[in-house]
Motif scaffolding. Structure first.
Motif, PDB file in Angstrom:
ATOM      1  N   ASP A   1      54.741   2.234   7.817  1.00 29.60           N
ATOM      2  CA  ASP A   1      53.902   1.242   8.477  1.00 29.60           C
ATOM      3  C   ASP A   1      54.668  -0.063   8.682  1.00 29.60           C
ATOM      4  OD1 ASP A   1      51.561   0.476   9.735  1.00 29.60           O
ATOM      5  OD2 ASP A   1      50.739  -0.451   7.923  1.00 29.60           O
ATOM      6  N   ARG A   2      55.892   0.062   9.124  1.00 29.19           N
ATOM      7  CA  ARG A   2      56.755  -1.082   9.411  1.00 29.19           C
ATOM      8  C   ARG A   2      57.289  -0.969  10.835  1.00 29.19           C
ATOM      9  NH1 ARG A   2      56.971  -5.456   6.351  1.00 29.19           N
ATOM     10  NH2 ARG A   2      59.200  -5.681   6.744  1.00 29.19           N
ATOM     11  N   PRO A   3      57.685  -2.090  11.463  1.00 27.66           N
ATOM     12  CA  PRO A   3      58.188  -2.040  12.836  1.00 27.66           C
ATOM     13  C   PRO A   3      59.464  -1.204  12.949  1.00 27.66           C
ATOM     14  CG  PRO A   3      57.659  -4.296  12.191  1.00 27.66           C
ATOM     15  CD  PRO A   3      57.595  -3.472  10.945  1.00 27.66           C
ATOM     16  N   LEU A   4      59.589  -0.435  14.027  1.00 24.44           N
ATOM     17  CA  LEU A   4      60.783   0.357  14.304  1.00 24.44           C
ATOM     18  C   LEU A   4      61.811  -0.563  14.960  1.00 24.44           C
ATOM     19  CD1 LEU A   4      59.015   3.544  15.712  1.00 24.44           C
ATOM     20  CD2 LEU A   4      60.103   3.319  13.471  1.00 24.44           C
ATOM     21  N   GLU A   5      62.556  -1.275  14.147  1.00 23.21           N
ATOM     22  CA  GLU A   5      63.490  -2.286  14.647  1.00 23.21           C
ATOM     23  C   GLU A   5      64.921  -1.778  14.725  1.00 23.21           C
ATOM     24  OE1 GLU A   5      61.821  -6.487  13.174  1.00 23.21           O
ATOM     25  OE2 GLU A   5      62.378  -5.156  11.514  1.00 23.21           O
ATOM     26  N   LEU A   6      65.216  -0.627  14.105  1.00 25.48           N
ATOM     27  CA  LEU A   6      66.584  -0.110  14.050  1.00 25.48           C
ATOM     28  C   LEU A   6      66.669   1.255  14.723  1.00 25.48           C
ATOM     29  CD1 LEU A   6      67.313  -1.039  10.332  1.00 25.48           C
ATOM     30  CD2 LEU A   6      68.027  -2.307  12.362  1.00 25.48           C
ATOM     31  N   PHE A   7      67.885   1.606  15.138  1.00 25.56           N
ATOM     32  CA  PHE A   7      68.127   2.909  15.752  1.00 25.56           C
ATOM     33  C   PHE A   7      69.169   3.660  14.934  1.00 25.56           C
ATOM     34  CE2 PHE A   7      70.145   5.874  18.706  1.00 25.56           C
ATOM     35  CZ  PHE A   7      69.019   6.484  19.253  1.00 25.56           C
ATOM     36  N   CYS A   8      68.775   4.830  14.406  1.00 28.48           N
ATOM     37  CA  CYS A   8      69.690   5.654  13.603  1.00 28.48           C
ATOM     38  C   CYS A   8      70.586   6.452  14.535  1.00 28.48           C
ATOM     39  CB  CYS A   8      68.884   6.594  12.696  1.00 28.48           C
ATOM     40  SG  CYS A   8      69.926   7.722  11.725  1.00 28.48           S
ATOM     41  N   LYS A   9      71.867   6.122  14.574  1.00 22.25           N
ATOM     42  CA  LYS A   9      72.819   6.813  15.437  1.00 22.25           C
ATOM     43  C   LYS A   9      73.071   8.240  14.946  1.00 22.25           C
ATOM     44  CE  LYS A   9      75.228   2.487  16.590  1.00 22.25           C
ATOM     45  NZ  LYS A   9      74.980   2.470  18.047  1.00 22.25           N
ATOM     46  N   THR A  10      72.936   8.456  13.645  1.00 22.53           N
ATOM     47  CA  THR A  10      73.179   9.790  13.085  1.00 22.53           C
ATOM     48  C   THR A  10      72.128  10.783  13.556  1.00 22.53           C
ATOM     49  OG1 THR A  10      74.133   8.756  11.108  1.00 22.53           O
ATOM     50  CG2 THR A  10      73.535  11.088  10.959  1.00 22.53           C
ATOM     51  N   ASP A  11      70.860  10.399  13.486  1.00 20.17           N
ATOM     52  CA  ASP A  11      69.761  11.293  13.873  1.00 20.17           C
ATOM     53  C   ASP A  11      69.205  10.988  15.246  1.00 20.17           C
ATOM     54  OD1 ASP A  11      69.932  12.620  11.463  1.00 20.17           O
ATOM     55  OD2 ASP A  11      68.479  11.316  10.473  1.00 20.17           O
TER      56      ASP A  11
ATOM     57  N   PHE B   1      62.725   0.262   5.901  1.00 21.46           N
ATOM     58  CA  PHE B   1      62.539   1.089   4.714  1.00 21.46           C
ATOM     59  C   PHE B   1      63.161   2.474   4.879  1.00 21.46           C
ATOM     60  CE2 PHE B   1      58.484  -1.251   3.083  1.00 21.46           C
ATOM     61  CZ  PHE B   1      59.280  -2.353   2.815  1.00 21.46           C
ATOM     62  N   CYS B   2      63.209   2.972   6.134  1.00 18.14           N
ATOM     63  CA  CYS B   2      63.810   4.288   6.387  1.00 18.14           C
ATOM     64  C   CYS B   2      65.291   4.291   6.026  1.00 18.14           C
ATOM     65  CB  CYS B   2      63.640   4.679   7.855  1.00 18.14           C
ATOM     66  SG  CYS B   2      61.955   5.091   8.346  1.00 18.14           S
ATOM     67  N   THR B   3      65.968   3.150   6.240  1.00 15.71           N
ATOM     68  CA  THR B   3      67.403   3.078   5.945  1.00 15.71           C
ATOM     69  C   THR B   3      67.676   3.103   4.452  1.00 15.71           C
ATOM     70  OG1 THR B   3      67.384   0.648   5.908  1.00 15.71           O
ATOM     71  CG2 THR B   3      67.754   1.708   8.038  1.00 15.71           C
ATOM     72  N   GLU B   4      66.633   2.921   3.665  1.00 16.32           N
ATOM     73  CA  GLU B   4      66.793   2.943   2.215  1.00 16.32           C
ATOM     74  C   GLU B   4      66.297   4.260   1.611  1.00 16.32           C
ATOM     75  OE1 GLU B   4      64.612  -0.399   0.921  1.00 16.32           O
ATOM     76  OE2 GLU B   4      65.809  -1.864   2.051  1.00 16.32           O
ATOM     77  N   SER B   5      65.756   5.146   2.471  1.00 17.62           N
ATOM     78  CA  SER B   5      65.235   6.418   1.958  1.00 17.62           C
ATOM     79  C   SER B   5      65.788   7.593   2.763  1.00 17.62           C
ATOM     80  CB  SER B   5      63.699   6.409   1.979  1.00 17.62           C
ATOM     81  OG  SER B   5      63.223   6.108   3.288  1.00 17.62           O
ATOM     82  N   ASP B   6      65.033   8.085   3.740  1.00 17.13           N
ATOM     83  CA  ASP B   6      65.425   9.285   4.486  1.00 17.13           C
ATOM     84  C   ASP B   6      66.737   9.123   5.249  1.00 17.13           C
ATOM     85  OD1 ASP B   6      63.062  10.240   3.551  1.00 17.13           O
ATOM     86  OD2 ASP B   6      61.966  10.037   5.427  1.00 17.13           O
ATOM     87  N   HIS B   7      67.029   7.917   5.703  1.00 17.17           N
ATOM     88  CA  HIS B   7      68.226   7.695   6.522  1.00 17.17           C
ATOM     89  C   HIS B   7      69.289   6.891   5.765  1.00 17.17           C
ATOM     90  CE1 HIS B   7      66.227   9.147  10.255  1.00 17.17           C
ATOM     91  NE2 HIS B   7      65.140   8.732   9.622  1.00 17.17           N
ATOM     92  N   LYS B   8      69.246   6.975   4.467  1.00 16.95           N
ATOM     93  CA  LYS B   8      70.217   6.254   3.655  1.00 16.95           C
ATOM     94  C   LYS B   8      71.628   6.766   3.941  1.00 16.95           C
ATOM     95  CE  LYS B   8      70.943   4.692  -1.100  1.00 16.95           C
ATOM     96  NZ  LYS B   8      70.470   4.802  -2.506  1.00 16.95           N
ATOM     97  N   SER B   9      72.581   5.872   4.052  1.00 15.71           N
ATOM     98  CA  SER B   9      73.998   6.145   4.336  1.00 15.71           C
ATOM     99  C   SER B   9      74.239   6.590   5.781  1.00 15.71           C
ATOM    100  CB  SER B   9      74.581   7.206   3.378  1.00 15.71           C
ATOM    101  OG  SER B   9      74.118   8.517   3.702  1.00 15.71           O
ATOM    102  N   HIS B  10      73.189   6.598   6.616  1.00 15.66           N
ATOM    103  CA  HIS B  10      73.380   6.914   8.029  1.00 15.66           C
ATOM    104  C   HIS B  10      73.919   5.693   8.776  1.00 15.66           C
ATOM    105  CE1 HIS B  10      70.368  10.528   8.207  1.00 15.66           C
ATOM    106  NE2 HIS B  10      71.321  10.658   7.309  1.00 15.66           N
ATOM    107  N   VAL B  11      74.410   5.935   9.976  1.00 14.42           N
ATOM    108  CA  VAL B  11      74.902   4.843  10.821  1.00 14.42           C
ATOM    109  C   VAL B  11      73.758   4.377  11.710  1.00 14.42           C
ATOM    110  CG1 VAL B  11      76.572   4.164  12.587  1.00 14.42           C
ATOM    111  CG2 VAL B  11      77.213   5.823  10.824  1.00 14.42           C
ATOM    112  N   TYR B  12      73.450   3.096  11.673  1.00  8.68           N
ATOM    113  CA  TYR B  12      72.347   2.579  12.476  1.00  8.68           C
ATOM    114  C   TYR B  12      72.656   1.146  12.914  1.00  8.68           C
ATOM    115  CZ  TYR B  12      71.228   0.742   7.833  1.00  8.68           C
ATOM    116  OH  TYR B  12      71.301   0.142   6.613  1.00  8.68           O
ATOM    117  N   GLY B  13      71.881   0.689  13.896  1.00 11.25           N
ATOM    118  CA  GLY B  13      72.050  -0.667  14.417  1.00 11.25           C
ATOM    119  C   GLY B  13      70.753  -1.139  15.053  1.00 11.25           C
ATOM    120  N   PRO B  14      70.707  -2.399  15.503  1.00 12.15           N
ATOM    121  CA  PRO B  14      69.491  -2.935  16.122  1.00 12.15           C
ATOM    122  C   PRO B  14      69.104  -2.146  17.368  1.00 12.15           C
ATOM    123  CG  PRO B  14      71.025  -4.695  15.576  1.00 12.15           C
ATOM    124  CD  PRO B  14      71.769  -3.409  15.382  1.00 12.15           C
ATOM    125  N   VAL B  15      67.809  -1.987  17.568  1.00 12.02           N
ATOM    126  CA  VAL B  15      67.298  -1.241  18.714  1.00 12.02           C
ATOM    127  C   VAL B  15      67.786  -1.845  20.025  1.00 12.02           C
ATOM    128  CG1 VAL B  15      65.193  -0.779  20.035  1.00 12.02           C
ATOM    129  CG2 VAL B  15      65.266  -0.244  17.616  1.00 12.02           C
TER     130      VAL B  15
END
Length: 389
Positions: A157-167, A174-188
């Motif tokens: 329930d948080r804004p989708l502000e980032l884009f996961c390049k891996t997936d 919060f996704c970058t700290e759980s399901d997408h931890k250690s993935h490559v991501y950047g601002p949308v």
């Protein structure tokens, strides 16, 4: 009340003084109706207490009472007019694709910002608390967008502000700290701009590929035409030879002509098959070009990223003719629908067509093109390949 009002005209509920729908309508002794304020002001500015419509004069100013029936009907017409105006306004904004303020109760105004915390879009007036109240100032405001729920992470329930390049998907912090931890991501927004540029480049490459395939079709047609002209000359020469050596020739002229015509038919059929494949490729490329063009006009960052991620991979950037291999290996997996090309001498892969659907017998077509003044005079040699398990 509703059914009755549909049989009446709004003109019947207009005050003859202000020419607007009655507000607190009253009936004076002559039977005519006016807004209470309108008739009061009329009498205050005139010497006589007369009726503005029939000019009947009253010796004393009549006592005014609200006509409840007309008042209810006037209120209903007024509300109907407001709803109609609001509906027309909403329809007008909807037709332009603009986002409307969700707080406006009557005429919907154009939204200037959307709040990712409140999940609400605001016009300039209703946005004011977010600019004044300290707690609301911390809310995340973005340019107005529709379907704000789609911009929130369903899990956190948080804004989708980032884009996961891996997936290849939009995520929240919060996704970058759980399901997408250690993935490559950047601002949308950065990913959006980058993919916009890639999409523009891809669109240009697709158009180039379409032009190349159209050029190949034209070359095939010219090659078939030259082949048929050569066959016609061969037939004419054979007739002359047959006439001169009719006693020593073992094969009849009719059989010779039939053989040459059959050769022409095979060449034309093979060319038609190859042209059909190229036309199918052009059709698919044009569909993909239309998708790219449509997507390139999307200004919604999340919608754009989700859609562009689902596009098929970009076509090969290298043209086969640029590689110029001396010996090319061709391998076909009929069941898997794969046709692969390899540079035999360099032992490298050139390109593979995948997801092909073979339903009939396959026929190879090889075209060395025209002689071109001796530049393409070397023979085309077809060598069989022995299978090894």
């Amino acid at each position: 009340m509703s059914s009755a009002s549909s049989l009446l005209s709004e003109d019947q509920f207009l005050c003859s003084i202000c020419l607007d729908v009655f507000t607190h309508p009253v009936t004076i002794p002559c039977g005519h109706n006016f807004c209470k304020n309108c008739i009061t002001q009329h009498w205050n500015t005139h010497v006589q207490n007369d009726c503005p419509l029939c000019q009947k004069v009253f010796n004393t100013r009549p006592e005014l009472y609200i006509n409840t029936f007309i008042s209810e009907m006037a209120d209903q017409f007024r509300q109907s007019a407001v709803k109609k105006s609001s509906s027309c306004s909403e329809q007008q904004w909807a037709n332009t694709g603009d986002v409307l303020c969700e707080v406006c109760t009557e005429t919907k105004l154009k939204a200037v910002k959307s709040c990712l915390v409140c999940l609400t879009s605001y016009c300039e007036t209703h946005l004011e608390p977010h600019q004044r109240i300290s707690g609301l100032k911390r809310h995340k405001l973005i340019d107005p967008v529709k379907n704000l729920e789609d911009r929130m992470c369903k899990k956190h329930d948080r804004p989708l502000e980032l884009f996961c390049k891996t997936d290849q998907m939009c995520v929240c912090q919060f996704c970058t700290e759980s399901d997408h931890k250690s993935h490559v991501y950047g601002p949308v927004i950065e990913e959006y701009e980058e993919k916009k540029a890639e999409l523009k480049k891809t669109g240009a490459e697709i158009q180039q590929m379409i032009q190349k395939r159209r050029l190949k079709i034209q070359q095939i047609k010219e090659s078939v035409k030259l082949s048929n002209e050569e066959a016609d000359r061969e037939t004419a020469d054979s007739v002359q030879v047959f006439t001169a050596l009719i006693k020593s020739v073992k094969r009849s002229l009719a059989q010779l002509i039939e053989m040459i015509e059959e050769k022409q038919k095979r060449t034309e059929k093979q060319a038609e098959g190859f042209i059909k494949e190229l036309e199918d490729e052009i059709s698919e490329l044009m569909k993909r070009s239309a998708e790219v063009k449509k997507l390139s006009h999307t200004e919604d960052h999340l919608k754009f990223l989700q859609s562009s991620s689902s596009l098929s991979p970009a076509p090969p950037t290298k043209d086969w003719t640029e590689l110029r291999p001396q010996k090319v290996g061709v391998f076909v997996d009929y069941e898997e629908g794969v046709v692969s090309f390899y540079d035999v001498d360099a032992a490298t892969h050139i390109y593979s067509f995948t997801d092909c659907e073979f339903t009939d017998k396959l026929h190879p077509f090889f075209c060395p093109r025209n002689n071109n003044g001796g530049r393409n005079s070397a023979p085309l040699i077809i060598s069989p390949v022995s299978h090894t398990d």
